[in-house]
Design an enzyme around this catalytic site. Structure first.
Site: not given
Length: 288
Positions: A38-39, A178, A230, A235-236, A271
């Protein structure tokens, strides 16, 4: 400037006919790997949104290529430490509708020291952003240090843990989570989003868009239509673009709109960090 205390993972992707049930063994239809976490995703998104971002994190000897990849994508990497712990990784299975299931190994991401974090933030300037997620250690130290230096703290509450957020309340300026996470946080704290003491709370709603809750009230934003293949990293991408736009001086409503556009384009790709759209792609796609 954005200082992102964030995870760096090696993502392994497996396309499957359907998400596996307990005890089920599936043959994957395809395999791939790439940069994730996520980072790292948020650092790449912020850089591709035309912000300057410096990543604070850790990798093992097996992950040197991930640091090189971040450099290629425009992320500053002097504060990514190489330590003798394997790089974090994620095994991601994706079904034909684009839904996913993920098994995460934290690895080096949870072996950061205060010295690594402090050295990075000592270079920060007043009103810079500190961006964090719940995939590293050192969050409380980083948030306290950042606030003492006059930085704005943005926290993406995933993977969700109510206690992690509660420990940081009073030091968060922007909270992104979320709809499910927002409900869980309210159940844990007994407080709705508007009563958390956070200036800006953005609650993402998937295909329904998002809600922005602030001292001025609440506003809903519709999502942009997209043919999702996908949802991994969407969200990231949203969060990275949101913080980048705010760092560049955009108003919140404009920043959210740009982030929604980025997320809508992201779900049309397979991806994670390697396929996050850049600002020109978004401008071209949406005619802006």
């Amino acid at each position: 400037m954005i200082w992102n205390l964030g995870s760096i993972n090696i993502d392994n992707f497996y396309e499957v006919p359907h998400l596996p049930a307990p005890g089920e063994t599936l043959a994957a239809l395809s395999y791939g790997f790439g940069l994730g976490g996520k980072g790292a995703n948020m650092s790449v998104a912020a850089a591709r949104a035309a912000a300057r971002v410096s990543h604070i994190g850790a990798i093992g000897p097996d992950g040197r290529w991930t640091r090189d990849r971040l450099i290629e994508y425009g992320v500053d990497t002097p504060h990514i430490a190489q330590i003798e712990v394997p790089t974090g990784h994620a095994n991601i299975v994706i079904d034909p509708e684009g839904e996913n299931s993920i098994v995460l190994f934290q690895g080096a991401n949870v072996h950061l020291t205060e010295a690594i974090i402090g050295a990075a933030l000592s270079e920060a300037s007043h009103k810079d952003f500190l961006l964090m997620q719940n995939e590293t250690n050192g969050q409380e130290y980083a948030a306290t240090t950042a606030k003492s230096l006059g930085l704005r703290v943005a926290y993406a509450a995933a993977p969700f843990e109510a206690a992690a957020i509660e420990r940081l309340l009073g030091r968060i300026d922007l909270l992104v989570l979320n709809e499910v996470e927002a409900a869980q946080l309210e159940a844990s704290t007994g407080k709705p989003a508007e009563a958390l003491g956070v200036a800006d709370v953005v609650i993402t709603l998937g295909a329904k868009g998002c809600r922005w809750v602030s001292n001025a009230g609440e506003k809903h934003f519709d999502a942009y239509p997209a043919d999702a293949v996908d949802t991994t990293g969407a969200g990231d991408t949203f969060t990275g673009y949101l913080v980048a736009a705010l760092d560049r001086g955009m108003e919140m409503e404009v920043a959210i709109d740009l982030a929604l556009k980025a997320g809508a384009l992201m779900v049309t790709r397979r991806g994670t960090a390697d396929v996050i759209p850049d600002l020109k792609e978004i401008q071209d796609h949406f005619g802006i």
